[in-house]
Design a protein around this motif. Structure first.
Motif, short mmCIF file in Angstrom:
data_model
loop_
_atom_site.label_atom_id
_atom_site.label_comp_id
_atom_site.label_asym_id
_atom_site.label_seq_id
_atom_site.Cartn_x
_atom_site.Cartn_y
_atom_site.Cartn_z
N LEU A 1 2.19 1.58 -8.63
CA LEU A 1 2.33 0.70 -9.79
C LEU A 1 0.94 0.25 -10.23
O LEU A 1 0.13 -0.18 -9.42
CB LEU A 1 3.14 -0.55 -9.41
N ALA A 2 0.68 0.34 -11.52
CA ALA A 2 -0.63 -0.05 -12.03
C ALA A 2 -0.95 -1.50 -11.68
O ALA A 2 -2.09 -1.83 -11.34
CB ALA A 2 -0.69 0.16 -13.54
N ASP A 3 0.06 -2.37 -11.71
CA ASP A 3 -0.14 -3.78 -11.40
C ASP A 3 -0.40 -4.03 -9.92
O ASP A 3 -0.71 -5.16 -9.53
CB ASP A 3 1.06 -4.60 -11.84
N ALA A 4 -0.25 -3.03 -9.08
CA ALA A 4 -0.41 -3.20 -7.63
C ALA A 4 -1.67 -2.54 -7.10
O ALA A 4 -1.83 -2.41 -5.89
CB ALA A 4 0.82 -2.64 -6.92
N ALA A 5 -2.57 -2.13 -7.96
CA ALA A 5 -3.77 -1.42 -7.52
C ALA A 5 -4.72 -2.32 -6.72
O ALA A 5 -5.42 -1.84 -5.84
CB ALA A 5 -4.50 -0.82 -8.72
N ASP A 6 -4.74 -3.60 -7.00
CA ASP A 6 -5.63 -4.54 -6.32
C ASP A 6 -4.92 -5.10 -5.08
O ASP A 6 -3.92 -5.80 -5.21
CB ASP A 6 -6.00 -5.67 -7.27
N PRO A 7 -5.42 -4.82 -3.87
CA PRO A 7 -4.75 -5.31 -2.66
C PRO A 7 -4.79 -6.83 -2.52
O PRO A 7 -4.05 -7.40 -1.71
CB PRO A 7 -5.52 -4.64 -1.52
N ASP A 8 -5.62 -7.50 -3.30
CA ASP A 8 -5.69 -8.95 -3.25
C ASP A 8 -4.85 -9.62 -4.34
O ASP A 8 -4.81 -10.84 -4.44
CB ASP A 8 -7.15 -9.41 -3.37
N ARG A 9 -4.19 -8.82 -5.17
CA ARG A 9 -3.34 -9.37 -6.23
C ARG A 9 -2.23 -10.20 -5.60
O ARG A 9 -1.63 -9.81 -4.60
CB ARG A 9 -2.74 -8.21 -7.04
N GLU A 10 -1.94 -11.33 -6.18
CA GLU A 10 -0.86 -12.15 -5.69
C GLU A 10 0.48 -11.49 -6.05
O GLU A 10 0.73 -11.18 -7.21
CB GLU A 10 -0.93 -13.55 -6.29
N ILE A 11 1.30 -11.28 -5.03
CA ILE A 11 2.59 -10.61 -5.19
C ILE A 11 3.67 -11.48 -4.57
O ILE A 11 3.53 -11.95 -3.44
CB ILE A 11 2.59 -9.22 -4.51
N VAL A 12 4.74 -11.70 -5.32
CA VAL A 12 5.90 -12.43 -4.83
C VAL A 12 7.10 -11.48 -4.89
O VAL A 12 7.45 -10.99 -5.95
CB VAL A 12 6.18 -13.69 -5.67
N VAL A 13 7.66 -11.22 -3.73
CA VAL A 13 8.80 -10.31 -3.61
C VAL A 13 10.07 -11.15 -3.49
O VAL A 13 10.07 -12.21 -2.86
CB VAL A 13 8.66 -9.42 -2.36
N PHE A 14 11.14 -10.70 -4.11
CA PHE A 14 12.41 -11.38 -3.90
C PHE A 14 13.55 -10.40 -3.90
O PHE A 14 13.50 -9.33 -4.49
CB PHE A 14 12.64 -12.50 -4.94
N CYS A 15 14.58 -10.81 -3.16
CA CYS A 15 15.83 -10.07 -3.07
C CYS A 15 16.93 -11.11 -3.28
O CYS A 15 16.65 -12.21 -3.77
CB CYS A 15 15.93 -9.39 -1.70
N SER A 16 18.13 -10.80 -2.92
CA SER A 16 19.19 -11.79 -3.03
C SER A 16 18.97 -12.93 -2.04
O SER A 16 19.34 -14.07 -2.28
CB SER A 16 20.55 -11.14 -2.79
N SER A 17 18.35 -12.62 -0.90
CA SER A 17 17.96 -13.63 0.10
C SER A 17 16.67 -13.14 0.76
O SER A 17 16.25 -12.00 0.55
CB SER A 17 19.05 -13.81 1.14
N GLU A 18 16.08 -14.00 1.57
CA GLU A 18 14.83 -13.60 2.23
C GLU A 18 15.04 -12.52 3.28
O GLU A 18 14.11 -11.82 3.66
CB GLU A 18 14.09 -14.80 2.81
N ARG A 19 16.27 -12.33 3.73
CA ARG A 19 16.53 -11.25 4.69
C ARG A 19 16.27 -9.89 4.07
O ARG A 19 15.86 -8.95 4.74
CB ARG A 19 17.96 -11.33 5.22
N GLY A 20 16.51 -9.77 2.78
CA GLY A 20 16.26 -8.51 2.09
C GLY A 20 14.80 -8.32 1.72
O GLY A 20 14.29 -7.20 1.73
N SER A 21 14.10 -9.41 1.41
CA SER A 21 12.70 -9.29 0.99
C SER A 21 11.74 -9.30 2.17
O SER A 21 10.62 -8.79 2.07
CB SER A 21 12.34 -10.43 0.02
N GLY A 22 12.16 -9.85 3.32
CA GLY A 22 11.28 -9.94 4.48
C GLY A 22 10.69 -8.61 4.92
O GLY A 22 9.47 -8.50 5.09
N PRO A 23 11.51 -7.58 5.10
CA PRO A 23 10.94 -6.29 5.50
C PRO A 23 9.98 -5.71 4.45
O PRO A 23 9.02 -5.02 4.79
CB PRO A 23 12.17 -5.39 5.66
#
Length: 125
Positions: free
Chosen positions: A63-85
């Motif tokens: 993803l072009a928006d993910a090229a910088d390893p220091d970019r702030e990224i917030v992942v979400f799923c229906s719950s944190e159990r899905g986003s944790g991995p």
């Protein structure tokens, strides 16, 4: 040093601040969940099976928006159990500023933060 996904949790209010500051929001819910429950403004949908392909900086499908390893990224799923991995995998890939939302999309929506119905209209929950 191994980081636990629990150490990377933020509450929905903190997440909304990160959204306003321009963090990359990554929705790893199934398409059916997005269709049924709505979307977050500006979030990028990535299937869990595509995380490596979308975030490995050696991947031609990065993803072009993910090229910088220091970019702030917030992942979400229906719950944190899905986003944790997923956040754990991103940390293993060298991303240094990745978090996920305590309670997932459900908590975000329950707290009244803006969402888009699947048809694209913006609502305040």
């Amino acid at each position: 040093m191994t980081v636990s996904p629990e150490d990377l949790l933020i509450d929905p209010e903190q997440a909304t601040g990160k959204l306003a500051a321009g963090a990359l929001f990554v929705d790893v819910r199934r398409p059916e969940a997005r269709a049924e429950h709505g979307l977050l403004p500006t979030a990028v949908a990535v299937e869990k099976v595509d995380v490596l392909r979308s975030f490995d900086r050696e991947s031609p499908e990065l993803l072009a928006d993910a090229a910088d390893p220091d970019r702030e990224i917030v992942v979400f799923c229906s719950s944190e159990r899905g986003s944790g991995p997923v956040v754990q995998k991103l940390a293993e890939l060298g991303y240094t500023n990745v978090t996920h939302i305590l309670g997932g999309f459900s908590a975000w929506k329950e707290q009244g933060f803006a969402t888009h119905p699947h048809d694209g209209a913006v609502t305040d929950a």
